[in-house]
Design a protein around this motif. Structure first.
Motif, PDB file in Angstrom:
ATOM      1  N   GLU A  99      -3.408 -15.849  -5.330  1.00 47.82           N
ATOM      2  CA  GLU A  99      -2.904 -15.267  -4.260  1.00 47.82           C
ATOM      3  C   GLU A  99      -2.777 -16.168  -2.799  1.00 47.82           C
ATOM      4  O   GLU A  99      -3.953 -16.889  -2.682  1.00 47.82           O
ATOM      5  CB  GLU A  99      -4.223 -14.091  -3.632  1.00 47.82           C
ATOM      6  N   ASP A 210       2.283  -8.356  -7.888  1.00 49.00           N
ATOM      7  CA  ASP A 210       1.838  -7.169  -7.523  1.00 49.00           C
ATOM      8  C   ASP A 210       3.141  -5.865  -7.594  1.00 49.00           C
ATOM      9  O   ASP A 210       3.166  -4.937  -7.863  1.00 49.00           O
ATOM     10  CB  ASP A 210       1.082  -7.150  -6.180  1.00 49.00           C
ATOM     11  N   THR A 373      -0.285 -11.184  -2.113  1.00 52.06           N
ATOM     12  CA  THR A 373      -1.390 -10.096  -1.736  1.00 52.06           C
ATOM     13  C   THR A 373      -1.501  -9.367  -3.109  1.00 52.06           C
ATOM     14  O   THR A 373      -0.684  -8.592  -3.798  1.00 52.06           O
ATOM     15  CB  THR A 373      -0.755  -8.894  -0.982  1.00 52.06           C
ATOM     16  N   LYS A 375      -5.508  -8.831  -4.015  1.00 46.50           N
ATOM     17  CA  LYS A 375      -6.854  -8.691  -4.055  1.00 46.50           C
ATOM     18  C   LYS A 375      -7.339  -7.223  -3.838  1.00 46.50           C
ATOM     19  O   LYS A 375      -8.252  -6.920  -4.702  1.00 46.50           O
ATOM     20  CB  LYS A 375      -7.544  -9.391  -2.833  1.00 46.50           C
ATOM     21  N   THR A 376      -6.502  -6.407  -3.159  1.00 49.26           N
ATOM     22  CA  THR A 376      -6.931  -4.896  -2.995  1.00 49.26           C
ATOM     23  C   THR A 376      -6.739  -4.396  -4.534  1.00 49.26           C
ATOM     24  O   THR A 376      -7.403  -3.071  -4.574  1.00 49.26           O
ATOM     25  CB  THR A 376      -5.998  -4.314  -2.245  1.00 49.26           C
ATOM     26  N   GLU A 377      -5.856  -4.994  -5.150  1.00 51.57           N
ATOM     27  CA  GLU A 377      -5.637  -4.167  -6.645  1.00 51.57           C
ATOM     28  C   GLU A 377      -6.155  -4.981  -7.983  1.00 51.57           C
ATOM     29  O   GLU A 377      -5.922  -4.951  -9.057  1.00 51.57           O
ATOM     30  CB  GLU A 377      -4.161  -4.323  -6.670  1.00 51.57           C
ATOM     31  N   GLN A 391      -8.094 -16.191  -4.379  1.00 49.94           N
ATOM     32  CA  GLN A 391      -7.294 -16.523  -3.121  1.00 49.94           C
ATOM     33  C   GLN A 391      -7.464 -17.788  -2.663  1.00 49.94           C
ATOM     34  O   GLN A 391      -8.519 -18.680  -2.716  1.00 49.94           O
ATOM     35  CB  GLN A 391      -8.178 -15.703  -2.059  1.00 49.94           C
ATOM     36  N   ARG A 516      -2.164  -1.323   1.445  1.00 52.75           N
ATOM     37  CA  ARG A 516      -2.429  -2.313   2.502  1.00 52.75           C
ATOM     38  C   ARG A 516      -1.774  -3.637   2.051  1.00 52.75           C
ATOM     39  O   ARG A 516      -1.473  -4.175   3.270  1.00 52.75           O
ATOM     40  CB  ARG A 516      -4.114  -2.507   2.620  1.00 52.75           C
ATOM     41  N   ARG A 517      -1.738  -3.872   0.767  1.00 56.92           N
ATOM     42  CA  ARG A 517      -1.308  -5.012   0.657  1.00 56.92           C
ATOM     43  C   ARG A 517       0.241  -5.339   0.972  1.00 56.92           C
ATOM     44  O   ARG A 517       0.797  -6.430   1.420  1.00 56.92           O
ATOM     45  CB  ARG A 517      -1.288  -5.469  -0.918  1.00 56.92           C
ATOM     46  N   ASN A 520       0.408  -6.235   4.401  1.00 59.71           N
ATOM     47  CA  ASN A 520       0.063  -7.752   4.531  1.00 59.71           C
ATOM     48  C   ASN A 520       1.275  -8.303   4.295  1.00 59.71           C
ATOM     49  O   ASN A 520       1.593  -9.666   4.941  1.00 59.71           O
ATOM     50  CB  ASN A 520      -1.187  -8.050   3.727  1.00 59.71           C
ATOM     51  N   GLN A 521       1.966  -7.955   3.290  1.00 63.67           N
ATOM     52  CA  GLN A 521       3.241  -8.834   3.067  1.00 63.67           C
ATOM     53  C   GLN A 521       4.177  -8.742   4.249  1.00 63.67           C
ATOM     54  O   GLN A 521       4.902  -9.830   4.428  1.00 63.67           O
ATOM     55  CB  GLN A 521       3.996  -7.995   1.712  1.00 63.67           C
ATOM     56  N   GLU A 586      -3.520   4.718  -1.776  1.00 63.14           N
ATOM     57  CA  GLU A 586      -3.884   3.827  -2.668  1.00 63.14           C
ATOM     58  C   GLU A 586      -4.641   4.268  -4.103  1.00 63.14           C
ATOM     59  O   GLU A 586      -4.249   3.960  -5.216  1.00 63.14           O
ATOM     60  CB  GLU A 586      -4.809   2.657  -2.427  1.00 63.14           C
TER      61      GLU A 586
END
Length: 780
Positions: A99, A210, A373, A375-377, A391, A516-517, A520-521, A586
């Motif tokens: 990431e 992602d 992005t 990490k959330t997935e 990361q 959320r990612r 962030n993108q 999500e």
């Protein structure tokens, strides 16, 4: 630099410590490699290959290989890999996800592991999200690999098969993710090995992992053949669907995007078409047309999911905002949208081959990915692909300021606030990028800005030709850009002269995304490589996310909302409400992807059986021998059918069994079947089939028929497979109804799908047996 890297790691990132030590080793080698001549540096490739032949592993030569690529990149591109880029490359070699923030040079990172794995001479696929990036990366990074003696290919849509074959034979092949998947499906529809373009899979590096493995994974890859639809029936079904009311005639689950008719809806359809029972087998086609018409009305919105251009429905990629040229929905759904909009009905796509994105990429023995992005997935990546997310620190400290969200009661108040914020920033000369979630929304924002006489660039699916230039120039002094959020992904936004002094690029998000990612993108468009910048989301409680996923909670919150004179909500709890809703979305999307994959896993097992048999026939110079096990199986199936074990022998239909076996093997080879047990009959028939084959194989003449036979067998297999896929699609349409009976839809699909496949495969083996018999009979 390396010391500062260490300080950035917390306890959860200690795994990266090992990689930091390897970065030190690579840096220690830099002086040695920098003194090499070009010729000496190029010779490293053949040296590495020889060491691999002598028993060393890729891990053994990893540091030296990285040092080689770093030096070659300095000479060819005048680009030296930063330490953090080496770190990202090391993560990829261990088949994980790096990431890395926007602007950190992920394209250059991929040059390291792609070179290393290419040394094994089994092929490396570097996968991007669009054709522009695939071409760009092949032309740029490919120069480094070619300098080091590797061949580099490009795989994009609409290439000739021979050109594709050359691309796949290259050491490293750049290309668009979906095209690799479509080539897999096309190869399994080929009628000659010469028509197949791919070779066995080895290693894939997925850029924007992602987007490719999560966002695009909702929709399977489908190759379809054209069939004439009933245009009249589509238009009638569209009229019926227009009169339907939600929760009265149909139910639509916004989380899973599933649509089902209610009892009242079923009754209305039966009355409209004059049928007694819509779910009778004879009315299956009618039900299909009606349910697709309802889906077209409730699931697809003009200028969001599609646009109309030249009286044609053009699909829009919801993640990139791009038109998906040449793509259409299958199984009559595209025609249902055409009927809804009153445009000419095109030929219908009937599925001939399909695979989910997840199951396609799980074909690779080795796979790694990069993105800004992920990490959330991470849990989903771990479960499906066994990849962890690391990361990677930025090369320069991030100084972008991400302001707290501003949340308004209504959409009108939100758009007023966006307009005022753009005006304020524009007066200073600060460039502004407004990110939208759809074409419709981007045009609404554009209208608000026009009212104040503001000049801007509008980038959506209707202006895709200018995409790269518009995004690249979004950081120029005084520029205002409105863009669907994913447009131009992979393109750097470079700040113009004087922009740093006014705060850098300011990004405004006009709506929260379903992940959320992706937020962030959008934020990551600003503040690349230590540039100044800022971001803020300006949203409303009337936005789609809240309307679809938080109806009940929204009503409760509105009752206690405190607002100022411009409609901005002041309650501190509003931010928690937004975050909670987004997490719910999500989870819902994750569940939907999991559901889709579970259904495809059932088809996957069936696909593997059919494709394995097909590949054996395709590649054999003795196809008659390849299908001999199917001939035997068809005889065993006939025995079970006409002489069931649970019935008494006097109840067996020996006459029909004998008729079938005589058709397969002629009366000359059909043994006496009367007076034997079922087991004995099976053994006798198998020996007879083998004896018949042995005699004809010994004659030698049969070789002359093999090519014709192969095509006949393949046509038989493909015909039944397409019919089976259609049956599985219809089964999938109906399993939602079983939820009323308290049955798990996946278990129903698995059970009924297994029954369908057993029956279908029995038909395949029966028809193969009949073709086998016809060929052998021609030699009698």
């Amino acid at each position: 630099m390396l010391k500062s890297l260490r300080r950035l790691f917390d306890a959860s990132e200690r795994k990266l410590e090992t990689y930091v030590k390897l970065v030190e080793n690579i840096s220690d080698l830099e002086k040695k490699f920098s003194t090499m001549s070009d010729f000496e540096l190029q010779q490293q490739t053949s040296r590495f290959k020889k060491r691999l032949e002598q028993g060393e592993t890729l891990i053994d030569i990893r540091c030296e290989a990285f040092a080689t690529v770093r030096e070659a990149s300095k000479r060819i591109l005048s680009m030296r890999h930063y330490d953090v880029q080496l770190l990202g490359g090391l993560v990829l070699t261990d088949e994980n996800i790096a990431e890395m923030a926007t602007g950190e040079g992920k394209t250059l990172v991929a040059s390291l592991p792609s070179y290393l794995y290419a040394l094994a001479e089994k092929g490396v696929h570097v996968i991007t999200v669009n054709e522009y990036l695939a071409r760009r990366d092949r032309e740029q990074i490919g120069r480094v690999h070619e300098f080091l003696g590797l061949s580099v290919g490009l795989n994009i849509p609409m290439m000739e098969p021979e050109a594709k074959k050359v691309a796949y034979q290259a050491d490293i092949t750049y290309g668009v993710g979906q095209e690799f998947g479509f080539d897999f499906l096309r190869d399994h529809m080929a009628t000659s090995p010469l028509d197949q373009v791919q070779r066995p899979y080895h290693f894939a590096i997925v850029d924007e992992v992602d987007s490719v493995l999560i966002d695009e994974a909702k929709t399977p890859l489908i190759i379809a053949g054209k069939t004439k639809p009933s245009a009249d029936l589509h238009f009638i079904a569209a009229k019926v669907a227009k009169r339907f009311s939600p929760d009265v005639h149909y139910e639509f689950d916004e989380e899973t995007k599933s649509t089902t008719l209610t009892e009242e809806g079923i009754t209305k359809v039966e009355e409209a078409f004059g049928v007694d029972n819509l779910y009778e087998l004879e009315h299956q086609t009618l039900y299909h047309y009606v349910i697709q018409a309802v889906r077209a009305h409730v699931m697809f919105e003009k200028d969001v999911d599609y646009i109309i251009r030249d009286q044609k429905i053009m699909l829009v990629d919801m993640f990139t905002g791009r038109i998906m040229e040449g793509r259409s929905l299958s199984d009559g759904l595209h025609q249902a949208i055409e009927a809804k909009e009153g445009v000419p009905i095109t030929d219908e796509n009937k599925t001939q081959a399909s695979i989910t994105i997840q199951n396609y990429f799980r074909l690779y023995p080795h796979i790694a990915g990069m993105t800004g992005t992920a990490k959330t997935e991470e849990k989903e990546f771990q479960q499906l692909y066994g990849m962890e997310v690391f990361q990677i620190p930025t090369n320069k400290p991030k100084i972008r300021e991400d302001a707290e969200d501003r949340i308004f009661s209504t959409k009108e108040q939100k758009y007023d606030a966006i307009r005022n914020e753009v005006k304020t920033r524009h007066k200073l000369g600060q460039p502004v990028l407004v990110g939208t979630t759809s074409i419709l929304q981007s045009e609404i924002v554009a209208n608000y800005l026009r009212e104040d006489g503001l000049s801007f660039h509008l980038l959506n699916a209707k202006s895709v030709e200018q995409e790269i230039d518009l995004i690249a120039n979004a950081g120029q002094f005084g520029t205002i850009t409105i863009a669907t959020n994913m447009a131009g992904r992979g393109t750097d936004i470079v700040l113009g002269e004087g922009v740093s002094g006014v705060g850098g690029l300011h990004v405004i998000g006009s709506e929260k995304h379903e992940a959320r990612r992706i937020d962030n993108q959008l934020r990551g468009r600003s503040g690349r490589q230590g540039d100044p910048g800022s971001s803020q989301f300006i949203i409303s409680l009337e936005d789609d996310m809240f309307r679809r996923y938080a109806k009940d909670d929204l009503k409760k919150f509105n009752d206690k909302a405190i607002t100022n004179d411009v409609g901005e909500i002041l309650n501190k709890s509003i931010h928690e409400f937004v975050e909670r809703t987004q997490r719910i979305v999500e989870g819902a999307n994750r569940s939907y992807r999991e559901f889709t994959l579970r259904l495809d896993d059932i088809v996957k097992d069936q696909r593997d059986i059919v494709y394995t048999l097909r590949e054996k026939i395709l590649r054999s110079d003795q196809p008659l021998q390849v299908v001999l096990p199917s001939i035997k199986q068809s005889l065993l199936y006939a025995v079970d059918q006409y002489c069931p074990e649970e019935a008494l022998p006097e109840e067996w239909d020996i006459i029909r069994l004998k008729s079938f076996t005589e058709h397969i093997m002629s009366s000359q080879y059909t043994p006496a079947l009367e007076g034997h047990s079922q087991k004995k009959i099976k053994e006798t028939l198998i020996r007879a089939a083998e004896a018949k084959w042995d005699e004809f194989a010994s004659k030698g003449k049969i070789v002359t028929q093999q090519s014709r036979v192969k095509q006949t067998f393949l046509a038989t297999l493909d015909f039944h497979w397409v019919k089976h896929l259609e049956a599985m699609t219809r089964l999938k349409e109906g399993i939602g109804l079983r939820s009323y009976q308290q049955e798990d839809p996946v278990r129903v699909y698995q059970r009924d799908g297994f029954t369908l496949f057993e029956e279908n495969f029995a038909k395949i083996e029966r028809d193969l047996a009949l073709e086998w018999a016809n060929v052998l009979r021609s030699f009698e």
